[in-house]
Design a protein around this motif. Structure first.
Motif, PDB file in Angstrom:
ATOM      1  N   VAL A  90       0.833  -1.207   0.000  1.00 29.51           N
ATOM      2  CA  VAL A  90       0.000   0.000   0.000  1.00 29.51           C
ATOM      3  C   VAL A  90       0.873   1.265   0.000  1.00 29.51           C
ATOM      4  N   TRP A  91       0.450   2.234  -0.786  1.00 31.77           N
ATOM      5  CA  TRP A  91       1.131   3.534  -0.785  1.00 31.77           C
ATOM      6  C   TRP A  91       1.014   4.178   0.601  1.00 31.77           C
ATOM      7  N   HIS A  92       2.116   4.725   1.083  1.00 31.60           N
ATOM      8  CA  HIS A  92       2.092   5.466   2.337  1.00 31.60           C
ATOM      9  C   HIS A  92       3.109   6.599   2.290  1.00 31.60           C
ATOM     10  N   ARG A  93       2.928   7.562   3.177  1.00 30.17           N
ATOM     11  CA  ARG A  93       3.793   8.745   3.211  1.00 30.17           C
ATOM     12  C   ARG A  93       3.842   9.290   4.634  1.00 30.17           C
ATOM     13  N   VAL A  94       4.781  10.202   4.870  1.00 28.46           N
ATOM     14  CA  VAL A  94       4.842  10.899   6.155  1.00 28.46           C
ATOM     15  C   VAL A  94       4.795  12.399   5.876  1.00 28.46           C
ATOM     16  N   LEU A  95       3.910  13.088   6.560  1.00 27.34           N
ATOM     17  CA  LEU A  95       3.806  14.535   6.431  1.00 27.34           C
ATOM     18  C   LEU A  95       4.824  15.206   7.354  1.00 27.34           C
ATOM     19  N   ALA A  96       5.344  16.344   6.895  1.00 24.73           N
ATOM     20  CA  ALA A  96       6.155  17.183   7.779  1.00 24.73           C
ATOM     21  C   ALA A  96       5.212  17.968   8.694  1.00 24.73           C
ATOM     22  N   PHE A  97       5.646  18.173   9.940  1.00 22.58           N
ATOM     23  CA  PHE A  97       4.829  18.868  10.935  1.00 22.58           C
ATOM     24  C   PHE A  97       5.566  20.094  11.471  1.00 22.58           C
ATOM     25  N   PRO A  98       4.829  21.164  11.822  1.00 26.47           N
ATOM     26  CA  PRO A  98       5.490  22.369  12.344  1.00 26.47           C
ATOM     27  C   PRO A  98       5.999  22.210  13.770  1.00 26.47           C
ATOM     28  N   GLU A  99       5.452  21.242  14.515  1.00 26.01           N
ATOM     29  CA  GLU A  99       5.866  21.062  15.908  1.00 26.01           C
ATOM     30  C   GLU A  99       6.117  19.585  16.185  1.00 26.01           C
ATOM     31  N   GLY A 100       6.996  19.319  17.152  1.00 26.76           N
ATOM     32  CA  GLY A 100       7.281  17.940  17.536  1.00 26.76           C
ATOM     33  C   GLY A 100       8.386  17.347  16.685  1.00 26.76           C
ATOM     34  N   ASN A 101       8.950  16.241  17.159  1.00 26.19           N
ATOM     35  CA  ASN A 101       9.988  15.519  16.426  1.00 26.19           C
ATOM     36  C   ASN A 101       9.532  14.066  16.364  1.00 26.19           C
ATOM     37  N   ARG A 102       8.979  13.673  15.225  1.00 25.20           N
ATOM     38  CA  ARG A 102       8.403  12.335  15.096  1.00 25.20           C
ATOM     39  C   ARG A 102       9.494  11.273  15.084  1.00 25.20           C
ATOM     40  N   ARG A 103       9.393  10.306  15.982  1.00 28.44           N
ATOM     41  CA  ARG A 103      10.296   9.161  16.008  1.00 28.44           C
ATOM     42  C   ARG A 103       9.623   8.006  15.269  1.00 28.44           C
ATOM     43  N   SER A 104      10.378   7.302  14.435  1.00 23.07           N
ATOM     44  CA  SER A 104       9.816   6.217  13.636  1.00 23.07           C
ATOM     45  C   SER A 104      10.879   5.134  13.491  1.00 23.07           C
TER      46      SER A 104
END
Length: 306
Positions: A231-245
């Motif tokens: 399945v196609w998936h993506r990650v959006l950039a966010f103005p706040e926070g530091n996403r851990r993955s």
């Protein structure tokens, strides 16, 4: 609409049939689902969060602030035009059993090695559930991935998506399907951003504390003869926070030969059979490296011609 959340502990109880049906639905209808009560302790997962965050702060943050995506975004803002299309707002390192791991953070190596060991066991259990749901012998997918030399690939990608001053101008991670087999993701339980494409609509993969997100890659689509789609998936950039993955990939050996399981080919019409070729996974990866962010169907056609 929410990604299915499945209590994996019920696989061993009275609700086994129901749980297997939920896993089948997750594979067939979504390509993504989340496991809770999966057998990896909260204590270990909390340690993984801690060492990963400390490591980013100590060893990665400064480098990211001076990285190409940051420089390109700054230039774009000055020009006041366009969007960054060919870079990702992502800091990433891959951990393998035989490469050099970060050494400065106390407990990083020990914690991540323990986590990878536990996760690999979970991956095998998930693949065995897929085997059963597909009507394949127990261990079929694992054996296919091992190839003749019994050396399936298991890598862990530790990513961070730092806060972005202009998230509308850059992708956290561009849309793609995963090349490999079964992907096990330990995502941030506060900062979202991961989305999947379902029925033409982008849907959030909602953060669930200490869940493991499972998704199926291109090789599972081939082995299942299209029953389980990547399945196609993506990650959006966010103005706040530091996403851990933290994404771990249980992939075929580069030498493994991948093709639809014969049991699944016999049960469908011949024209469907021809969708998925037989190929060596290393050949597929060489094509994927150049076409990761493009549709997968031409990759299958290209590897057929090799």
């Amino acid at each position: 609409m929410a990604i299915p959340v499945i209590d994996f502990s019920k696989l061993n109880g009275e609700e086994r049939a129901k749980t297997m049906a939920q896993i089948a639905n997750g594979c067939e209808e979504w390509g993504f689902f989340q496991l809770v009560n999966h057998g990896i302790s909260d204590e270990l997962l909390e340690r993984v969060k801690k060492v990963s965050s400390e490591w980013y702060k100590t060893e990665r943050e400064e480098n990211f602030n001076n990285s190409t995506p940051v420089k390109l975004l700054n230039e774009l803002v000055e020009k006041k035009s366009g969007k960054l299309e060919n870079v990702d707002w992502e800091d990433v390192t891959t951990l393998l059993d035989d490469n050099e791991w970060p050494a400065q953070i106390p407990g990083f190596k020990e914690t991540m090695a323990e986590y990878r060991s536990e996760l690999k066991k979970l991956a095998v259990k998930v693949m065995e559930a897929m085997d059963e749901n597909l009507g394949l012998p127990k261990g079929y997918i694992k054996k296919a991935f091992n190839g003749e030399e019994d050396d399936a690939f298991f890598g862990t990608k530790v990513s961070h998506y730092p806060s972005c001053p202009h998230p509308e101008l850059v992708n956290g991670l561009r849309a793609h399907t995963d090349a490999g087999g079964v992907i096990l993701l330990f995502q941030d339980d506060k900062v979202g951003g991961l989305q999947i494409l379902k029925d033409g609509e982008w849907i959030d993969v909602q953060p669930v504390p200490n869940a493991i997100v499972i998704n199926t890659g291109d090789q599972i689509e081939v082995l299942s003869n299209g029953r389980y789609k990547s399945v196609w998936h993506r990650v959006l950039a966010f103005p706040e926070g530091n996403r851990r993955s933290i994404a771990s990939f249980y992939n075929p050996s580069l030498k493994a030969t991948i093709s639809p399981a014969p049991q699944l080919v016999e049960n469908v019409k011949e024209e469907v059979d021809q969708t998925y070729p037989k190929f060596v996974f290393g050949d597929y990866m060489s094509i994927y490296a150049e076409q990761k962010f493009l549709p997968k169907e031409p990759r299958f056609q290209a590897v057929r011609a090799m």
